[in-house]
Scaffold this motif. Sequence first.
Motif, mmCIF file in Angstrom:
data_model
loop_
_atom_site.group_PDB
_atom_site.id
_atom_site.type_symbol
_atom_site.label_atom_id
_atom_site.label_comp_id
_atom_site.label_asym_id
_atom_site.label_seq_id
_atom_site.Cartn_x
_atom_site.Cartn_y
_atom_site.Cartn_z
ATOM 1 N N CYS A 316 0.834 -1.212 0.000
ATOM 2 C CA CYS A 316 0.000 0.000 0.000
ATOM 3 C C CYS A 316 0.863 1.255 0.000
ATOM 4 O O CYS A 316 0.588 2.212 -0.729
ATOM 5 N N ASN A 317 1.890 1.246 0.823
ATOM 6 C CA ASN A 317 2.738 2.427 0.927
ATOM 7 C C ASN A 317 3.544 2.672 -0.343
ATOM 8 O O ASN A 317 3.859 3.823 -0.670
ATOM 9 N N ASN A 320 0.037 1.738 -3.610
ATOM 10 C CA ASN A 320 -1.309 2.259 -3.405
ATOM 11 C C ASN A 320 -2.353 1.540 -4.268
ATOM 12 O O ASN A 320 -3.104 2.178 -5.004
ATOM 13 N N TYR A 348 -0.326 -0.316 9.869
ATOM 14 C CA TYR A 348 0.999 -0.040 9.317
ATOM 15 C C TYR A 348 1.008 0.755 8.014
ATOM 16 O O TYR A 348 2.042 1.295 7.628
ATOM 17 N N ALA A 349 -0.114 0.796 7.304
ATOM 18 C CA ALA A 349 -0.126 1.505 6.021
ATOM 19 C C ALA A 349 -0.437 2.982 6.236
ATOM 20 O O ALA A 349 -1.024 3.389 7.247
ATOM 21 N N ILE A 350 -0.042 3.791 5.271
ATOM 22 C CA ILE A 350 -0.421 5.206 5.278
ATOM 23 C C ILE A 350 -1.951 5.287 5.330
ATOM 24 O O ILE A 350 -2.635 4.609 4.556
ATOM 25 N N PRO A 351 -2.516 6.081 6.227
ATOM 26 C CA PRO A 351 -3.977 6.083 6.408
ATOM 27 C C PRO A 351 -4.775 6.271 5.125
ATOM 28 O O PRO A 351 -5.778 5.596 4.914
ATOM 29 N N SER A 352 -4.339 7.183 4.265
ATOM 30 C CA SER A 352 -5.101 7.417 3.029
ATOM 31 C C SER A 352 -5.092 6.196 2.129
ATOM 32 O O SER A 352 -6.099 5.861 1.495
ATOM 33 N N ALA A 353 -3.953 5.487 2.082
ATOM 34 C CA ALA A 353 -3.866 4.268 1.269
ATOM 35 C C ALA A 353 -4.704 3.155 1.870
ATOM 36 O O ALA A 353 -5.364 2.393 1.151
#
Length: 399
Positions: A316-317, A320, A348-353
Motif C-alpha cells: 500500500c505504501n 497504493n 501499518y499503512a499510510i492512512p489514506s492508502a
Amino acid sequence: METPGSQSSLHRANLERVVRAVRTAGSLTQAEIARTTGLSAATVSNIVRELKEGGTVEVTPTSSGGRRARSVSLSGDAGVVVGVDFGHTHLRVAVGNLAQRVLAEDAEPLDVDASAAQGLDRAEQLVRRLIDDAGIDPGKIIGVGLGVPGPIDVETGTLGSTAILPGWAGTNPRDELAARLSVPVHVDNDANLGALGELVWGAGRGAADLAYIKVASGVGAGLVINGQIYRGPGGTAGEIGHITLDESGPVCRCGNRGCLETFTAARYVLPLLHSAHGTDLTVARMVQLAREGDPGCRRVISDVGRHIGSGVANLCNLLNPRRVVLGGDLAPSGELVLAPIRESVSRYAIPSAARQLEVVPGALGGRAEVLGALALVLSEMGDSTLLDGHAPVGAPLSA
C-alpha cells in the motif's frame, strides 16, 4: 507485395485496428468501434462485414442509448487457447475460446519430486486428451499459456532457482512445451496468472490497480498497474514472500532470515499444529478445523493474517493498490484471515492508502491460475493471428 502506404497495407492496418479494439473491450457496437479507432462509420461497417464473413467476429443485435445497434465480438469459433498451470502438488489444464468461454478443463495430482521433463510430458498428454475429447480442430489453437510457481526471466523464459518445484530450476519450460505441442507458448509465474485470472473473470473485475496475494507452499504477489501485469525488468516483481519481517527469524529458502514466507507458508505454519493434529495435517484441513472452531487452528490463521497484512501494508505504501485479492489455500478461511490482514494494514499503512484499499477473497479458487493462463494468451497474441489463420508450425497437435 504490399508497400507502406499502399491501399492493401492500409486496409490490413484497419482490419487489425478493429480486431484489437474488439479484443481489448470484449464487445463493442460499431459506433463504439468507430470512436475507439478513429475510423469512419462506413469503413467500420465494411470491415465488420468482412471480418464476419471470414469468421473472425460475430455480430448480434443490441441497443445503445435507446436505439437499435449491433454488438461486435470475437467469434467463439475464431480460435482456441490453452492454459496449463503447474502447482506444488497439481497439474491443471483448461481450453477456452476467444469469446472467453471454457470448453474443457481437468486437473490431476503431480508428484512434487517430478522432473521438468516428466511434468511437461504429463502436461502434453493432458492437453492432447482435452483437445481430442472436446472435438477441437488442432489447427484452431492460437497459443498456450503456462504457469509455474517461481520467478521467470522475462527475456529468456528460464525458471529461477527459487522455484518450488524441485528439478525445474534453470529449465526453459516455455521452449520445451512449445517443442512438444508445436504451438506458441507464453509463460509466467503462478501469482501473476492468478492476478490476471481474477482481473478478467473474478474478484479483480473493475479494478485497474490490484495485488493478488497467493499463500500456499510459498508466498507471492501478482501486481496489476493500470490494468497490466507488472513484472519488473527481470521478471521478479511481486516476490512479497521475501520481505524481511524479523532479521533474527527463521532461515528462509532464499538464504535470508525472517522473510514473510517463513511466517506464512505451509511448510513453516503446519508444524506449529503437529502436536495437536498430527504430521498429516494439510492447510485445507487446518482451515476446516478453524471454521469448526478449533482454537489452535484459528490462532495460527489469525497470526498468518497479521503477517500477510504487514506485507500488504508495504505494498500500500509503495504502490497504493485499490484492491487486494487473497488466493491460495488460505483464502477459504474467509474473515478468519481477512480481518487480521485488514487490521495490520490499518495499523501499518499510510492512512489514506489504507482507507482506499479493499481486501477480498479470490472468486476463482484453485482455477485462478489456469484461467489466468488463458487470459495471458489472449493478451499476448497479435491481432494478425486472427486474420492469418491459426495453423501451428510443425507437426499437428493431434499427431
